[in-house]
Design a protein around this motif. Structure first.
Motif, PDB file in Angstrom:
ATOM      1  N   GLY A 105       0.814  -1.211   0.000  1.00 10.01           N
ATOM      2  CA  GLY A 105       0.000   0.000   0.000  1.00 10.01           C
ATOM      3  C   GLY A 105       0.844   1.254   0.000  1.00 10.01           C
ATOM      4  O   GLY A 105       0.587   2.194  -0.757  1.00 10.01           O
ATOM      5  N   ALA A 106       1.862   1.293   0.843  1.00 12.09           N
ATOM      6  CA  ALA A 106       2.731   2.467   0.901  1.00 12.09           C
ATOM      7  C   ALA A 106       3.516   2.630  -0.395  1.00 12.09           C
ATOM      8  O   ALA A 106       3.729   3.756  -0.867  1.00 12.09           O
ATOM      9  CB  ALA A 106       3.679   2.360   2.082  1.00 12.09           C
ATOM     10  N   ALA A 107       3.928   1.536  -0.994  1.00 12.93           N
ATOM     11  CA  ALA A 107       4.663   1.621  -2.260  1.00 12.93           C
ATOM     12  C   ALA A 107       3.769   2.145  -3.382  1.00 12.93           C
ATOM     13  O   ALA A 107       4.209   2.936  -4.213  1.00 12.93           O
ATOM     14  CB  ALA A 107       5.224   0.257  -2.631  1.00 12.93           C
ATOM     15  N   SER A 108       2.515   1.730  -3.405  1.00 10.21           N
ATOM     16  CA  SER A 108       1.620   2.218  -4.460  1.00 10.21           C
ATOM     17  C   SER A 108       1.303   3.700  -4.262  1.00 10.21           C
ATOM     18  O   SER A 108       1.223   4.455  -5.238  1.00 10.21           O
ATOM     19  CB  SER A 108       0.346   1.388  -4.512  1.00 10.21           C
ATOM     20  N   ILE A 109       1.145   4.133  -3.011  1.00  4.81           N
ATOM     21  CA  ILE A 109       0.919   5.556  -2.753  1.00  4.81           C
ATOM     22  C   ILE A 109       2.145   6.362  -3.166  1.00  4.81           C
ATOM     23  O   ILE A 109       2.023   7.426  -3.781  1.00  4.81           O
ATOM     24  CB  ILE A 109       0.574   5.786  -1.265  1.00  4.81           C
ATOM     25  N   ALA A 110       3.333   5.865  -2.853  1.00  2.35           N
ATOM     26  CA  ALA A 110       4.562   6.552  -3.241  1.00  2.35           C
ATOM     27  C   ALA A 110       4.680   6.651  -4.758  1.00  2.35           C
ATOM     28  O   ALA A 110       5.100   7.682  -5.293  1.00  2.35           O
ATOM     29  CB  ALA A 110       5.771   5.828  -2.663  1.00  2.35           C
ATOM     30  N   GLN A 111       4.283   5.611  -5.456  1.00  2.00           N
ATOM     31  CA  GLN A 111       4.361   5.618  -6.909  1.00  2.00           C
ATOM     32  C   GLN A 111       3.402   6.647  -7.498  1.00  2.00           C
ATOM     33  O   GLN A 111       3.764   7.398  -8.405  1.00  2.00           O
ATOM     34  CB  GLN A 111       4.043   4.225  -7.440  1.00  2.00           C
ATOM     35  N   VAL A 112       2.189   6.704  -6.994  1.00  2.00           N
ATOM     36  CA  VAL A 112       1.207   7.677  -7.484  1.00  2.00           C
ATOM     37  C   VAL A 112       1.685   9.097  -7.216  1.00  2.00           C
ATOM     38  O   VAL A 112       1.642   9.964  -8.101  1.00  2.00           O
ATOM     39  CB  VAL A 112      -0.171   7.426  -6.838  1.00  2.00           C
ATOM     40  N   LEU A 113       2.176   9.357  -6.007  1.00  2.00           N
ATOM     41  CA  LEU A 113       2.661  10.694  -5.674  1.00  2.00           C
ATOM     42  C   LEU A 113       3.845  11.090  -6.536  1.00  2.00           C
ATOM     43  O   LEU A 113       3.973  12.246  -6.953  1.00  2.00           O
ATOM     44  CB  LEU A 113       3.040  10.775  -4.200  1.00  2.00           C
ATOM     45  N   PHE A 114       4.734  10.141  -6.835  1.00  2.00           N
ATOM     46  CA  PHE A 114       5.880  10.447  -7.681  1.00  2.00           C
ATOM     47  C   PHE A 114       5.441  10.822  -9.088  1.00  2.00           C
ATOM     48  O   PHE A 114       5.945  11.790  -9.664  1.00  2.00           O
ATOM     49  CB  PHE A 114       6.842   9.263  -7.737  1.00  2.00           C
ATOM     50  N   PHE A 115       4.484  10.100  -9.651  1.00  2.00           N
ATOM     51  CA  PHE A 115       4.035  10.422 -10.999  1.00  2.00           C
ATOM     52  C   PHE A 115       3.258  11.735 -11.044  1.00  2.00           C
ATOM     53  O   PHE A 115       3.370  12.491 -12.012  1.00  2.00           O
ATOM     54  CB  PHE A 115       3.219   9.276 -11.597  1.00  2.00           C
ATOM     55  N   VAL A 116       2.514  12.047  -9.998  1.00  2.00           N
ATOM     56  CA  VAL A 116       1.842  13.350  -9.926  1.00  2.00           C
ATOM     57  C   VAL A 116       2.891  14.457  -9.869  1.00  2.00           C
ATOM     58  O   VAL A 116       2.781  15.477 -10.550  1.00  2.00           O
ATOM     59  CB  VAL A 116       0.885  13.409  -8.718  1.00  2.00           C
ATOM     60  N   PHE A 117       3.937  14.263  -9.057  1.00  2.00           N
ATOM     61  CA  PHE A 117       5.023  15.228  -8.991  1.00  2.00           C
ATOM     62  C   PHE A 117       5.675  15.398 -10.353  1.00  2.00           C
ATOM     63  O   PHE A 117       5.968  16.519 -10.773  1.00  2.00           O
ATOM     64  CB  PHE A 117       6.070  14.787  -7.962  1.00  2.00           C
ATOM     65  N   LEU A 118       5.913  14.302 -11.037  1.00  2.00           N
ATOM     66  CA  LEU A 118       6.576  14.352 -12.340  1.00  2.00           C
ATOM     67  C   LEU A 118       5.736  15.119 -13.357  1.00  2.00           C
ATOM     68  O   LEU A 118       6.263  15.952 -14.105  1.00  2.00           O
ATOM     69  CB  LEU A 118       6.844  12.926 -12.825  1.00  2.00           C
ATOM     70  N   VAL A 119       4.434  14.882 -13.379  1.00  2.00           N
ATOM     71  CA  VAL A 119       3.545  15.588 -14.302  1.00  2.00           C
ATOM     72  C   VAL A 119       3.518  17.083 -13.978  1.00  2.00           C
ATOM     73  O   VAL A 119       3.628  17.925 -14.873  1.00  2.00           O
ATOM     74  CB  VAL A 119       2.122  14.983 -14.262  1.00  2.00           C
ATOM     75  N   LEU A 120       3.410  17.423 -12.702  1.00  2.00           N
ATOM     76  CA  LEU A 120       3.399  18.835 -12.325  1.00  2.00           C
ATOM     77  C   LEU A 120       4.724  19.517 -12.650  1.00  2.00           C
ATOM     78  O   LEU A 120       4.756  20.686 -13.046  1.00  2.00           O
ATOM     79  CB  LEU A 120       3.074  18.983 -10.840  1.00  2.00           C
TER      80      LEU A 120
END
Length: 57
Positions: free
Chosen positions: A26-41
């Motif tokens: 769960g923590a790894a999937s949240i980290a992955q989503v946050l990283f991709f949101v950061f990358l897009v922004l």
């Protein structure tokens, strides 16, 4: 936001080390989503900065 992604990644690593597979996943999937949101922004920010076209002072 990148700091949050790194924080969740560390939590995932610690949880995996102690054998909590569900929490680690769960923590790894949240980290992955946050990283991709950061990358897009970040990319959007770079594009707006380039389109604005102001010369540095």
């Amino acid at each position: 936001m990148l700091r949050l992604a790194l924080g969740f990644f560390v939590v995932a690593l610690i949880a995996a080390l102690f054998g909590f597979g569900g929490i680690a996943a769960g923590a790894a999937s949240i980290a992955q989503v946050l990283f991709f949101v950061f990358l897009v922004l970040f990319v959007v920010s770079l594009l707006f900065g380039a389109l604005r076209g102001r010369a540095p002072r």
